[in-house]
Each structure stands twice: as C-alpha cells, then as structure tokens.
Design a protein around this motif. Sequence first.
Motif, short mmCIF file in Angstrom:
data_model
loop_
_atom_site.label_atom_id
_atom_site.label_comp_id
_atom_site.label_asym_id
_atom_site.label_seq_id
_atom_site.Cartn_x
_atom_site.Cartn_y
_atom_site.Cartn_z
N ASP A 256 4.19 95.44 62.67
CA ASP A 256 3.01 95.31 61.80
C ASP A 256 3.19 96.07 60.49
O ASP A 256 2.86 95.56 59.42
N GLN A 257 3.74 97.29 60.58
CA GLN A 257 3.94 98.09 59.37
C GLN A 257 4.97 97.42 58.45
O GLN A 257 4.82 97.43 57.23
N MET B 197 3.36 94.46 56.76
CA MET B 197 2.42 94.93 55.74
C MET B 197 3.17 95.38 54.49
O MET B 197 2.77 95.06 53.36
N GLN C 5 4.44 92.40 52.56
CA GLN C 5 3.35 91.78 51.79
C GLN C 5 3.07 92.57 50.51
O GLN C 5 2.86 91.99 49.46
#
Length: 171
Positions: free
Chosen positions: A159-160, A163, A166
Amino acid sequence: MFNKNIKLVITALIVAYAVYQFIEGYIGNGIFLVLFSLIFVFLYFRNEIILLAFLRMRKQDMVGTEKWLTKIKKPESALTIKQQGYYNYLQGIIFSQKNLTTAEKYFKKALKLGLNMDYDVAMAKLSLAGIAMQKRRKREATTLLQEAKKLDKNNMLTDQIKMMQQQMKKI
C-alpha cells in the motif's frame, strides 16, 4: 548495558567457573552456570538496549525509543556491525519526523552496515525513496521504490509503495 567485549569476558568467566563446578562434582551448579552464560551470549548478538528501543517503537513511542537509543554512548565500540545497522535504522526512523537530511544519512549508513531482515531493508529503502521524492530526486526515488518492491516478499509495504508511486506521478 555492557560493552560487547565485556559480555564475552563475563561469559568466559562463568563458563570457566562452570567447568570448575563440574570438576568438583557439582553437576547441577555447572549446568546452571552454563545456561546462565547463554544469557550473555544472547545479549552479545542481540543488544538489550536495541531490543528495548524496538519495544518502544512497536508502541509508537518515538520519545521513549530515542531515550533508549541515547543510552548507547559509542555505538561503534558497544555494538556489533549488524547492531550498528539497526541502531542507525532506528535513528533514521526517529529523525525522519524531525530532519530529513539527518534521517537520510542514518538510513544510508544502516543499509551500508546491513540489516538482517528483508522487510527492514525494504522499509529503509522506502523511507529513502520518500526523502528523495521530497527533495525532487525522481530517478533516485524510482530506483529505491523498485528495490523496496523486490524486497517486500510478504506484501506488507504494498500500500505504501503504491501510494508513493501515485505521488511520484504528480512530480
């Protein structure tokens, strides 16, 4: 609490006394002393202060973690190479909330000294990627993100990483 060399001397003295106890016929005392000496061997490879600092880190207590780490006066003489790596890793995590330049220095030193677990290496590289991204070094951040992605075998940082990728597109 003790220097790494003092721990080895204490272990040797305890084992020597255990051998003396075996010779004198006190087998139970000798066995107990050998087992007792294993505590110092364990603490040679796993520094007690770093273990306590990790416990504080697990509770998200950065002040407590920093307090424990300040008890290590000379990490070069008191810690083994891997322990120095984890010392710098913890310092990097602490300074990542205060001073990014200092945190970057600690993370790079931790990676140079070595960390035992792939997750820790991935976390250090991910943190370095975040610092590089904030300093507008996109190429370095991309490289570090890819390396962190390869090291994250249990997908704990997925997830990190997504992120950060992005956010990298916005740069």
